[in-house]
Design an enzyme around this catalytic site. Structure first.
Site, PDB file in Angstrom:
ATOM      1  N   ASP A 117       0.826  -1.211   0.000  1.00 37.29           N
ATOM      2  CA  ASP A 117       0.000   0.000   0.000  1.00 37.29           C
ATOM      3  C   ASP A 117       0.870   1.276   0.000  1.00 37.29           C
ATOM      4  O   ASP A 117       1.753   1.421   0.845  1.00 37.29           O
ATOM      5  CB  ASP A 117      -0.916  -0.012   1.248  1.00 37.29           C
ATOM      6  CG  ASP A 117      -2.017   1.018   1.150  1.00 37.29           C
ATOM      7  OD1 ASP A 117      -1.704   2.226   0.978  1.00 37.29           O
ATOM      8  OD2 ASP A 117      -3.198   0.638   1.235  1.00 37.29           O
ATOM      9  N   ARG A 166       0.350   4.091   0.948  1.00 35.44           N
ATOM     10  CA  ARG A 166       0.198   4.998   2.095  1.00 35.44           C
ATOM     11  C   ARG A 166       1.007   4.563   3.313  1.00 35.44           C
ATOM     12  O   ARG A 166       0.938   5.200   4.362  1.00 35.44           O
ATOM     13  CB  ARG A 166      -1.286   5.110   2.461  1.00 35.44           C
ATOM     14  CG  ARG A 166      -2.130   5.721   1.346  1.00 35.44           C
ATOM     15  CD  ARG A 166      -3.602   5.467   1.558  1.00 35.44           C
ATOM     16  NE  ARG A 166      -3.927   4.043   1.448  1.00 35.44           N
ATOM     17  CZ  ARG A 166      -5.162   3.548   1.576  1.00 35.44           C
ATOM     18  NH1 ARG A 166      -6.171   4.361   1.830  1.00 35.44           N
ATOM     19  NH2 ARG A 166      -5.370   2.242   1.459  1.00 35.44           N
ATOM     20  N   CYS A 225      -6.766  -2.361   5.293  1.00 31.55           N
ATOM     21  CA  CYS A 225      -5.970  -2.979   4.221  1.00 31.55           C
ATOM     22  C   CYS A 225      -6.887  -3.567   3.137  1.00 31.55           C
ATOM     23  O   CYS A 225      -7.733  -4.419   3.401  1.00 31.55           O
ATOM     24  CB  CYS A 225      -5.070  -4.068   4.794  1.00 31.55           C
ATOM     25  SG  CYS A 225      -4.011  -4.852   3.548  1.00 31.55           S
TER      26      CYS A 225
HETATM   27 CO    CO Z   1      -2.633  -3.203   2.693  1.00 34.19          CO
END
Ligand code: CO
Length: 199
Positions: free
Chosen positions: A42, A44, A99
């Site tokens: 991810d 972020r 997530c």
């Molecule tokens: Co994730």
């Protein structure tokens, strides 16, 4: 704009050199990180940025939902190098609330090859069926699954022959399970370190 990335890079390299003329000379000669980070892909959750670690300070492996597949040659190669060559002291398995990989694992839809990748998450969900069923709120239930999945990966990692050998040789490497909050930017220790009781 893509060209901004390259412009930024030139500025960044220039700033490093102004602070320390030997910066790249030193870094290119040697990396000596104390930490191995196994995190989610991810965008972020960038390991260096959220922990304040500089280039050279953390060895990083990321995949969707920060999973430890026991036959993942990519992860195992990273792990072996980190343990045997870099002599790292801490391994941090870091997932995050919200997530998308965890959500996709149990949403009942077909997504493609990722469904195969996410099987360990469904295993965790099956094993914790009773606990998860008691959480009414959908997001909270997913977040709990995020936590449980991280704990399971710490466990899985600790059972790899690489870690077992390292501990048998007396190495003091600790594995930690952390989770990051996208909404507050904070890391939390899930207190599931291995070996058990390790700080
Ligand atoms: Co994730």
């Amino acid at each position: 704009m893509l060209s901004n990335l390259l412009k930024h890079n030139v500025r960044w390299a220039d700033e490093r050199l102004r602070e320390d003329p030997d910066y790249f000379k030193r870094l290119s000669a040697l990396q000596r990180p104390e930490f191995l980070w196994i995190g989610c892909s991810d965008s972020r959750v960038p390991a260096n940025v959220i922990t304040g670690l500089q280039p050279g300070e953390v060895f990083v492996h990321r995949n969707v939902a920060n999973l430890v597949h026991r036959a993942d040659v990519n992860l195992l190669s990273v792990l072996e190098y980190a343990v045997q060559a870099l002599n790292i002291k801490h391994i941090i398995v870091c997932g995050h609330y919200g997530c998308g990989g965890i959500r996709a694992a149990i949403d009942g839809q077909r997504h493609g090859i990722i469904d195969h990748w996410l099987q360990p998450v469904r295993d965790v969900a099956d094993n914790a069926k009773a606990e998860l069923a008691e959480i009414d709120d959908h997001d909270l239930r997913l977040n709990r699954l995020c936590e449980l999945t991280i704990k399971a990966q710490v466990e899985s990692l600790s059972r790899t022959p690489i870690m077992q050998s390292a501990w048998q040789d007396g190495r003091k490497i600790k594995i930690h399970g952390w989770i990051y909050g996208l909404k507050d930017g904070l890391l939390r220790d899930l207190k599931c370190s291995a070996p058990t009781g390790a700080g």
